[in-house]
Design a protein around this motif. Structure first.
Motif, PDB file in Angstrom:
ATOM      1  N   ALA A  30       0.815  -1.223   0.000  1.00  0.00           N
ATOM      2  CA  ALA A  30       0.000   0.000   0.000  1.00  0.00           C
ATOM      3  C   ALA A  30       0.849   1.275   0.000  1.00  0.00           C
ATOM      4  O   ALA A  30       0.581   2.197  -0.790  1.00  0.00           O
ATOM      5  CB  ALA A  30      -0.966  -0.012   1.178  1.00  0.00           C
ATOM      6  N   PRO A  31       1.892   1.388   0.848  1.00  0.00           N
ATOM      7  CA  PRO A  31       2.719   2.611   0.819  1.00  0.00           C
ATOM      8  C   PRO A  31       3.406   2.819  -0.532  1.00  0.00           C
ATOM      9  O   PRO A  31       3.471   3.947  -1.037  1.00  0.00           O
ATOM     10  CB  PRO A  31       3.747   2.361   1.926  1.00  0.00           C
ATOM     11  N   VAL A  32       3.907   1.723  -1.126  1.00  0.00           N
ATOM     12  CA  VAL A  32       4.567   1.816  -2.436  1.00  0.00           C
ATOM     13  C   VAL A  32       3.570   2.247  -3.500  1.00  0.00           C
ATOM     14  O   VAL A  32       3.868   3.099  -4.351  1.00  0.00           O
ATOM     15  CB  VAL A  32       5.194   0.457  -2.820  1.00  0.00           C
ATOM     16  N   MET A  33       2.376   1.689  -3.455  1.00  0.00           N
ATOM     17  CA  MET A  33       1.356   2.021  -4.447  1.00  0.00           C
ATOM     18  C   MET A  33       0.894   3.468  -4.304  1.00  0.00           C
ATOM     19  O   MET A  33       0.661   4.154  -5.304  1.00  0.00           O
ATOM     20  CB  MET A  33       0.177   1.052  -4.322  1.00  0.00           C
ATOM     21  N   LEU A  34       0.780   3.953  -3.072  1.00  0.00           N
ATOM     22  CA  LEU A  34       0.399   5.347  -2.855  1.00  0.00           C
ATOM     23  C   LEU A  34       1.456   6.296  -3.391  1.00  0.00           C
ATOM     24  O   LEU A  34       1.150   7.306  -4.027  1.00  0.00           O
ATOM     25  CB  LEU A  34       0.152   5.598  -1.368  1.00  0.00           C
ATOM     26  N   LEU A  35       2.720   5.966  -3.146  1.00  0.00           N
ATOM     27  CA  LEU A  35       3.815   6.803  -3.653  1.00  0.00           C
ATOM     28  C   LEU A  35       3.861   6.779  -5.178  1.00  0.00           C
ATOM     29  O   LEU A  35       4.081   7.810  -5.819  1.00  0.00           O
ATOM     30  CB  LEU A  35       5.149   6.319  -3.078  1.00  0.00           C
ATOM     31  N   LYS A  63     -10.565  -5.041 -18.266  1.00  0.00           N
ATOM     32  CA  LYS A  63      -9.593  -3.960 -18.197  1.00  0.00           C
ATOM     33  C   LYS A  63      -8.449  -4.372 -17.281  1.00  0.00           C
ATOM     34  O   LYS A  63      -8.617  -4.493 -16.067  1.00  0.00           O
ATOM     35  CB  LYS A  63     -10.249  -2.680 -17.675  1.00  0.00           C
ATOM     36  N   CYS A  64      -7.293  -4.608 -17.856  1.00  0.00           N
ATOM     37  CA  CYS A  64      -6.097  -4.991 -17.103  1.00  0.00           C
ATOM     38  C   CYS A  64      -5.469  -3.710 -16.546  1.00  0.00           C
ATOM     39  O   CYS A  64      -5.063  -2.823 -17.304  1.00  0.00           O
ATOM     40  CB  CYS A  64      -5.125  -5.716 -18.018  1.00  0.00           C
ATOM     41  N   LEU A  65      -5.406  -3.598 -15.227  1.00  0.00           N
ATOM     42  CA  LEU A  65      -4.973  -2.365 -14.579  1.00  0.00           C
ATOM     43  C   LEU A  65      -3.464  -2.285 -14.399  1.00  0.00           C
ATOM     44  O   LEU A  65      -2.815  -3.263 -14.015  1.00  0.00           O
ATOM     45  CB  LEU A  65      -5.654  -2.231 -13.211  1.00  0.00           C
ATOM     46  N   LYS A  66      -2.928  -1.106 -14.650  1.00  0.00           N
ATOM     47  CA  LYS A  66      -1.508  -0.825 -14.413  1.00  0.00           C
ATOM     48  C   LYS A  66      -1.365   0.640 -14.021  1.00  0.00           C
ATOM     49  O   LYS A  66      -2.212   1.469 -14.370  1.00  0.00           O
ATOM     50  CB  LYS A  66      -0.669  -1.072 -15.668  1.00  0.00           C
ATOM     51  N   PHE A  67      -0.289   0.948 -13.307  1.00  0.00           N
ATOM     52  CA  PHE A  67       0.057   2.354 -13.140  1.00  0.00           C
ATOM     53  C   PHE A  67       0.512   2.855 -14.503  1.00  0.00           C
ATOM     54  O   PHE A  67       1.289   2.190 -15.194  1.00  0.00           O
ATOM     55  CB  PHE A  67       1.181   2.537 -12.115  1.00  0.00           C
ATOM     56  N   ARG A  68       0.020   4.007 -14.904  1.00  0.00           N
ATOM     57  CA  ARG A  68       0.343   4.532 -16.235  1.00  0.00           C
ATOM     58  C   ARG A  68       1.837   4.814 -16.345  1.00  0.00           C
ATOM     59  O   ARG A  68       2.406   5.561 -15.566  1.00  0.00           O
ATOM     60  CB  ARG A  68      -0.463   5.814 -16.491  1.00  0.00           C
ATOM     61  N   SER A  69       2.447   4.206 -17.352  1.00  0.00           N
ATOM     62  CA  SER A  69       3.891   4.374 -17.556  1.00  0.00           C
ATOM     63  C   SER A  69       4.201   5.125 -18.849  1.00  0.00           C
ATOM     64  O   SER A  69       5.359   5.346 -19.176  1.00  0.00           O
ATOM     65  CB  SER A  69       4.581   3.005 -17.587  1.00  0.00           C
ATOM     66  N   MET A  70       3.154   5.512 -19.578  1.00  0.00           N
ATOM     67  CA  MET A  70       3.344   6.202 -20.851  1.00  0.00           C
ATOM     68  C   MET A  70       2.760   7.613 -20.809  1.00  0.00           C
ATOM     69  O   MET A  70       2.026   7.966 -19.886  1.00  0.00           O
ATOM     70  CB  MET A  70       2.672   5.411 -21.984  1.00  0.00           C
ATOM     71  N   VAL A  71       3.091   8.365 -21.822  1.00  0.00           N
ATOM     72  CA  VAL A  71       2.529   9.704 -21.965  1.00  0.00           C
ATOM     73  C   VAL A  71       1.019   9.588 -22.180  1.00  0.00           C
ATOM     74  O   VAL A  71       0.502   8.525 -22.558  1.00  0.00           O
ATOM     75  CB  VAL A  71       3.167  10.460 -23.146  1.00  0.00           C
ATOM     76  N   LEU A 107       9.736   8.141 -15.469  1.00  0.00           N
ATOM     77  CA  LEU A 107       9.138   7.481 -14.313  1.00  0.00           C
ATOM     78  C   LEU A 107       8.567   6.130 -14.720  1.00  0.00           C
ATOM     79  O   LEU A 107       8.720   5.133 -14.002  1.00  0.00           O
ATOM     80  CB  LEU A 107       8.030   8.353 -13.720  1.00  0.00           C
ATOM     81  N   GLY A 108       7.922   6.084 -15.879  1.00  0.00           N
ATOM     82  CA  GLY A 108       7.332   4.843 -16.359  1.00  0.00           C
ATOM     83  C   GLY A 108       8.364   3.758 -16.573  1.00  0.00           C
ATOM     84  O   GLY A 108       8.109   2.576 -16.313  1.00  0.00           O
ATOM     85  N   GLU A 109       9.550   4.141 -17.037  1.00  0.00           N
ATOM     86  CA  GLU A 109      10.610   3.166 -17.236  1.00  0.00           C
ATOM     87  C   GLU A 109      11.007   2.528 -15.904  1.00  0.00           C
ATOM     88  O   GLU A 109      11.212   1.308 -15.817  1.00  0.00           O
ATOM     89  CB  GLU A 109      11.827   3.841 -17.880  1.00  0.00           C
ATOM     90  N   PHE A 110      11.099   3.350 -14.857  1.00  0.00           N
ATOM     91  CA  PHE A 110      11.418   2.814 -13.531  1.00  0.00           C
ATOM     92  C   PHE A 110      10.305   1.894 -13.035  1.00  0.00           C
ATOM     93  O   PHE A 110      10.568   0.808 -12.498  1.00  0.00           O
ATOM     94  CB  PHE A 110      11.618   3.955 -12.533  1.00  0.00           C
ATOM     95  N   LEU A 111       9.057   2.321 -13.202  1.00  0.00           N
ATOM     96  CA  LEU A 111       7.927   1.510 -12.755  1.00  0.00           C
ATOM     97  C   LEU A 111       7.912   0.157 -13.463  1.00  0.00           C
ATOM     98  O   LEU A 111       7.602  -0.872 -12.856  1.00  0.00           O
ATOM     99  CB  LEU A 111       6.608   2.239 -13.007  1.00  0.00           C
ATOM    100  N   ARG A 112       8.263   0.146 -14.733  1.00  0.00           N
ATOM    101  CA  ARG A 112       8.276  -1.106 -15.496  1.00  0.00           C
ATOM    102  C   ARG A 112       9.421  -2.017 -15.072  1.00  0.00           C
ATOM    103  O   ARG A 112       9.228  -3.217 -14.877  1.00  0.00           O
ATOM    104  CB  ARG A 112       8.383  -0.810 -16.989  1.00  0.00           C
ATOM    105  N   ARG A 113      10.610  -1.448 -14.951  1.00  0.00           N
ATOM    106  CA  ARG A 113      11.770  -2.266 -14.602  1.00  0.00           C
ATOM    107  C   ARG A 113      11.646  -2.859 -13.201  1.00  0.00           C
ATOM    108  O   ARG A 113      12.163  -3.953 -12.933  1.00  0.00           O
ATOM    109  CB  ARG A 113      13.056  -1.439 -14.711  1.00  0.00           C
ATOM    110  N   ILE A 116       6.628  -2.388 -10.491  1.00  0.00           N
ATOM    111  CA  ILE A 116       5.652  -1.686  -9.645  1.00  0.00           C
ATOM    112  C   ILE A 116       4.408  -1.337 -10.454  1.00  0.00           C
ATOM    113  O   ILE A 116       3.295  -1.297  -9.910  1.00  0.00           O
ATOM    114  CB  ILE A 116       6.284  -0.419  -9.038  1.00  0.00           C
ATOM    115  N   ASP A 117       4.580  -1.119 -11.762  1.00  0.00           N
ATOM    116  CA  ASP A 117       3.433  -0.748 -12.593  1.00  0.00           C
ATOM    117  C   ASP A 117       2.344  -1.822 -12.604  1.00  0.00           C
ATOM    118  O   ASP A 117       1.177  -1.525 -12.863  1.00  0.00           O
ATOM    119  CB  ASP A 117       3.889  -0.446 -14.026  1.00  0.00           C
ATOM    120  N   GLU A 118       2.702  -3.072 -12.291  1.00  0.00           N
ATOM    121  CA  GLU A 118       1.741  -4.165 -12.358  1.00  0.00           C
ATOM    122  C   GLU A 118       1.030  -4.435 -11.038  1.00  0.00           C
ATOM    123  O   GLU A 118       0.127  -5.291 -10.994  1.00  0.00           O
ATOM    124  CB  GLU A 118       2.449  -5.434 -12.851  1.00  0.00           C
TER     125      GLU A 118
END
Length: 211
Positions: A30-35, A63-71, A107-113, A116-118
């Protein structure tokens, strides 16, 4: 045990296993997802989550949910790039991915690597749309690539992790991805389920094929 009965038993066992795991993971992360949500929002003011239409069990879309990593205007940028860059167009045709995707933010590149985006896909698991372990969720445009094996793919719920994710992810050819998805669907068992879960942590930490 008849195959249908075995399938139902596996379904019940998986749900009994993954529901408490999902709840525990959501609390833990939860803390990681909030950040992550705050960082995505502050980045450009756009949506925090991205829900992409994917094919699930029995061919039903979700709808497969992810933190947005793209523009924000990612789809328009993709179409413009494919129209103007033959090399990118060929790579997209071959892998349905771009190794150097200009749509992905810093930021999206970090989330993907870091994968966390998933993390929002844990919500998909709670909803019953996905499993912790299963084939890689595919888009409708990818279905044709599975050919006669598409029916096999549709027999199980797609997973957050799976054979593809622990076998090199984006370093694996598309044909190999299909083979891994089909292999899991055909050989599905609790032993394989737990084996993939156990291998996921080291694979995420190693970041092999994560881009």
């Amino acid at each position: 045990m008849p195959s249908l009965q075995r399938k139902r038993s596996l379904d019940l066992a998986e749900r009994a296993i993954e529901l408490p795991i999902c709840i525990a993971l959501l609390v833990f992360f939860a803390p990681v997802m909030l950040l992550a949500a705050l960082a995505v929002k502050l980045q450009d003011g756009g949506p925090v989550l991205f829900g992409h239409s994917r094919i699930g069990r029995d061919g039903k879309t979700f709808k497969c949910l992810k933190f947005r990593s793209m523009v924000v205007n990612a789809e328009q940028r993709l179409q413009a790039l494919l129209a103007s860059d033959p090399a990118a167009r060929e790579e997209w045709r071959r892998d349905h991915k771009l190794r150097r995707d200009p749509r992905v933010t810093i930021l999206g590149e970090f989330l993907r690597r870091s994968s966390i985006d998933e993390l929002p896909q844990l919500i998909n698991v709670l909803r019953g749309e996905m499993s912790l372990v299963g084939p890689r969720p595919i888009t409708s445009s990818e279905a044709a690539r599975y050919r006669r094996y598409f029916k096999v793919y549709c027999q199980v719920r797609p997973g957050i992790t799976g054979l593809w994710q622990v076998s090199g992810r984006n370093d694996v050819s598309y044909r190999r991805r299909v083979a891994l998805d089909v292999t899991y669907a055909k050989l599905r068992s609790l032993k394989l389920y737990f084996g993939i879960l156990a291998a996921t942590g080291p694979a995420v930490l190693a970041r092999r094929g994560a881009h």
